[in-house]
Motif scaffolding. Structure first.
Motif, PDB file in Angstrom:
ATOM      1  N   ILE A  74      14.210  28.568  47.545  1.00 26.18           N
ATOM      2  CA  ILE A  74      14.239  29.734  48.426  1.00 26.18           C
ATOM      3  C   ILE A  74      15.043  30.832  47.753  1.00 26.18           C
ATOM      4  O   ILE A  74      16.201  30.625  47.383  1.00 26.18           O
ATOM      5  N   HIS A  75      14.417  31.985  47.576  1.00 27.15           N
ATOM      6  CA  HIS A  75      15.127  33.097  46.951  1.00 27.15           C
ATOM      7  C   HIS A  75      16.197  33.616  47.897  1.00 27.15           C
ATOM      8  O   HIS A  75      15.953  33.824  49.084  1.00 27.15           O
ATOM      9  N   GLN A  76      17.393  33.776  47.390  1.00 18.82           N
ATOM     10  CA  GLN A  76      18.516  34.294  48.172  1.00 18.82           C
ATOM     11  C   GLN A  76      18.954  35.624  47.562  1.00 18.82           C
ATOM     12  O   GLN A  76      19.796  35.664  46.664  1.00 18.82           O
ATOM     13  N   PRO A  77      18.379  36.726  48.048  1.00 18.46           N
ATOM     14  CA  PRO A  77      18.600  38.016  47.387  1.00 18.46           C
ATOM     15  C   PRO A  77      19.946  38.665  47.669  1.00 18.46           C
ATOM     16  O   PRO A  77      20.361  39.553  46.945  1.00 18.46           O
TER      17      PRO A  77
ATOM     18  N   ASN B 181      38.582  40.065  39.370  1.00 16.57           N
ATOM     19  CA  ASN B 181      38.833  38.636  39.429  1.00 16.57           C
ATOM     20  C   ASN B 181      38.150  38.121  40.700  1.00 16.57           C
ATOM     21  O   ASN B 181      38.632  38.299  41.808  1.00 16.57           O
ATOM     22  N   TYR B 182      36.979  37.498  40.509  1.00 17.27           N
ATOM     23  CA  TYR B 182      36.187  37.063  41.649  1.00 17.27           C
ATOM     24  C   TYR B 182      36.784  35.814  42.288  1.00 17.27           C
ATOM     25  O   TYR B 182      36.998  34.797  41.633  1.00 17.27           O
ATOM     26  N   LYS B 183      37.029  35.906  43.590  1.00 20.18           N
ATOM     27  CA  LYS B 183      37.577  34.794  44.346  1.00 20.18           C
ATOM     28  C   LYS B 183      36.533  34.176  45.274  1.00 20.18           C
ATOM     29  O   LYS B 183      36.687  33.039  45.724  1.00 20.18           O
ATOM     30  N   TYR B 184      35.498  34.943  45.575  1.00 16.79           N
ATOM     31  CA  TYR B 184      34.459  34.458  46.498  1.00 16.79           C
ATOM     32  C   TYR B 184      33.110  34.976  46.035  1.00 16.79           C
ATOM     33  O   TYR B 184      32.934  36.187  45.826  1.00 16.79           O
ATOM     34  N   VAL B 185      32.156  34.064  45.871  1.00 20.55           N
ATOM     35  CA  VAL B 185      30.782  34.424  45.522  1.00 20.55           C
ATOM     36  C   VAL B 185      29.855  33.464  46.250  1.00 20.55           C
ATOM     37  O   VAL B 185      29.981  32.240  46.104  1.00 20.55           O
ATOM     38  N   ASP B 186      28.930  34.001  47.043  1.00 25.57           N
ATOM     39  CA  ASP B 186      27.965  33.146  47.736  1.00 25.57           C
ATOM     40  C   ASP B 186      26.698  33.958  47.985  1.00 25.57           C
ATOM     41  O   ASP B 186      26.753  35.175  48.174  1.00 25.57           O
ATOM     42  N   SER B 187      25.560  33.276  47.990  1.00 25.82           N
ATOM     43  CA  SER B 187      24.275  33.946  48.148  1.00 25.82           C
ATOM     44  C   SER B 187      23.593  33.519  49.438  1.00 25.82           C
ATOM     45  O   SER B 187      23.767  32.385  49.906  1.00 25.82           O
ATOM     46  N   PHE B 188      22.800  34.441  49.995  1.00 28.90           N
ATOM     47  CA  PHE B 188      22.146  34.200  51.280  1.00 28.90           C
ATOM     48  C   PHE B 188      20.730  34.757  51.260  1.00 28.90           C
ATOM     49  O   PHE B 188      20.441  35.753  50.599  1.00 28.90           O
ATOM     50  N   ALA B 189      19.856  34.116  52.033  1.00 29.22           N
ATOM     51  CA  ALA B 189      18.479  34.594  52.145  1.00 29.22           C
ATOM     52  C   ALA B 189      18.370  35.693  53.197  1.00 29.22           C
ATOM     53  O   ALA B 189      17.506  36.566  53.113  1.00 29.22           O
TER      54      ALA B 189
ATOM     55  N   ALA C 299      24.710  37.258  55.224  1.00 30.00           N
ATOM     56  CA  ALA C 299      25.569  37.862  54.203  1.00 30.00           C
ATOM     57  C   ALA C 299      26.625  38.758  54.841  1.00 30.00           C
ATOM     58  O   ALA C 299      27.784  38.784  54.411  1.00 30.00           O
ATOM     59  N   VAL C 300      26.215  39.497  55.863  1.00 29.79           N
ATOM     60  CA  VAL C 300      27.153  40.386  56.548  1.00 29.79           C
ATOM     61  C   VAL C 300      28.266  39.584  57.213  1.00 29.79           C
ATOM     62  O   VAL C 300      29.445  39.954  57.159  1.00 29.79           O
ATOM     63  N   ARG C 301      27.905  38.465  57.828  1.00 28.27           N
ATOM     64  CA  ARG C 301      28.927  37.627  58.473  1.00 28.27           C
ATOM     65  C   ARG C 301      29.894  37.052  57.439  1.00 28.27           C
ATOM     66  O   ARG C 301      31.101  36.952  57.688  1.00 28.27           O
ATOM     67  N   ALA C 302      29.366  36.688  56.276  1.00 25.68           N
ATOM     68  CA  ALA C 302      30.238  36.195  55.209  1.00 25.68           C
ATOM     69  C   ALA C 302      31.156  37.302  54.716  1.00 25.68           C
ATOM     70  O   ALA C 302      32.341  37.072  54.435  1.00 25.68           O
ATOM     71  N   LEU C 303      30.596  38.507  54.616  1.00 28.65           N
ATOM     72  CA  LEU C 303      31.397  39.653  54.169  1.00 28.65           C
ATOM     73  C   LEU C 303      32.561  39.906  55.123  1.00 28.65           C
ATOM     74  O   LEU C 303      33.665  40.271  54.701  1.00 28.65           O
ATOM     75  N   ASP C 304      32.325  39.684  56.401  1.00 25.38           N
ATOM     76  CA  ASP C 304      33.355  39.928  57.415  1.00 25.38           C
ATOM     77  C   ASP C 304      34.537  38.976  57.255  1.00 25.38           C
ATOM     78  O   ASP C 304      35.630  39.257  57.735  1.00 25.38           O
TER      79      ASP C 304
END
Length: 202
Positions: free
Chosen positions: A7-10, A25-33, A38-43
């Motif tokens: 499943i592509h997670q753009p 210095n990246y502390k958090y990286v996650d991908s979502f479809a 993604a917005v909820r993760a950003l929050d």
């Protein structure tokens, strides 16, 4: 029988801190479809020096290439060209072109190549840009509120918001200009949506 389907997670949420030399210095990286996931993760990334949603379009499959037989089928009945240079030896035979099958194939493939969009054009497609604006619009909703908040502002307010972003470009490094314009586009979308809601309520 099982099949592996990827499943592509753009939408990718990245967050982290800036080092002394300005490096990220990246502390958090996650991908979502889904953009709202993604917005909820950003929050949840508040408190970092930077937190943003990045969009990556799905890899585009290459255009299906026509076979020689399919190209020749387009000329069924020799509609465009004679497929045999010696079939019409007499002079002045109407407008028939004696190119032969090799000439027809060469012409058709040249035409297909000319119409085929380049990878660069595909990567910078309008669809991708629009998805980035949608993601930025969702991010702004999380930060400042949705339609109820937007409806509290006037057209002049949105002009001020956009003007602020435009002025900020002068202080950004060139690599940040594109992201700034995406923010401006998202603000313009919010303004148009507010105007439409205002008109619908009248």
């Amino acid at each position: 029988m099982s099949t592996n389907t990827t499943i592509h997670q753009p939408f990718t949420v990245v967050a982290g801190k800036f080092e002394g030399d300005g490096e990220r210095n990246y502390k958090y990286v996650d991908s979502f479809a889904d953009v709202m996931d993604a917005v909820r993760a950003l929050d949840t990334c508040k408190g970092y020096h930077f937190a943003e949603i990045e969009y990556r379009a799905a890899p585009q499959p290459s255009a299906k290439a026509l076979t020689d037989e399919q190209i020749l089928a387009l000329n069924h009945g020799e509609r465009y060209f004679s497929e045999s240079p010696s079939k019409y030896p007499e002079a002045g035979h109407g407008t028939q072109y004696h190119c032969g099958a090799p000439g027809l194939l060469k012409f058709a493939r040249a035409l297909l190549a000319a119409e085929q969009p380049s990878e660069g054009k595909r990567d910078a497609s309008t669809e991708q840009v629009c998805r980035e604006v949608v993601a930025e619009r969702a991010r702004q909703t999380v930060l400042w509120g949705g339609p109820e908040h937007d409806d509290e502002h006037t057209n002049n307010d949105f002009l001020r918001f956009i003007h602020y972003q435009m002025n900020s470009i002068a202080h950004d490094t060139p690599d940040l200009h594109r992201a700034r314009f995406v923010k401006i586009a998202a603000l313009a979308v919010a303004a148009v949506e507010r105007i439409d809601r205002e008109g619908a309520s009248e």
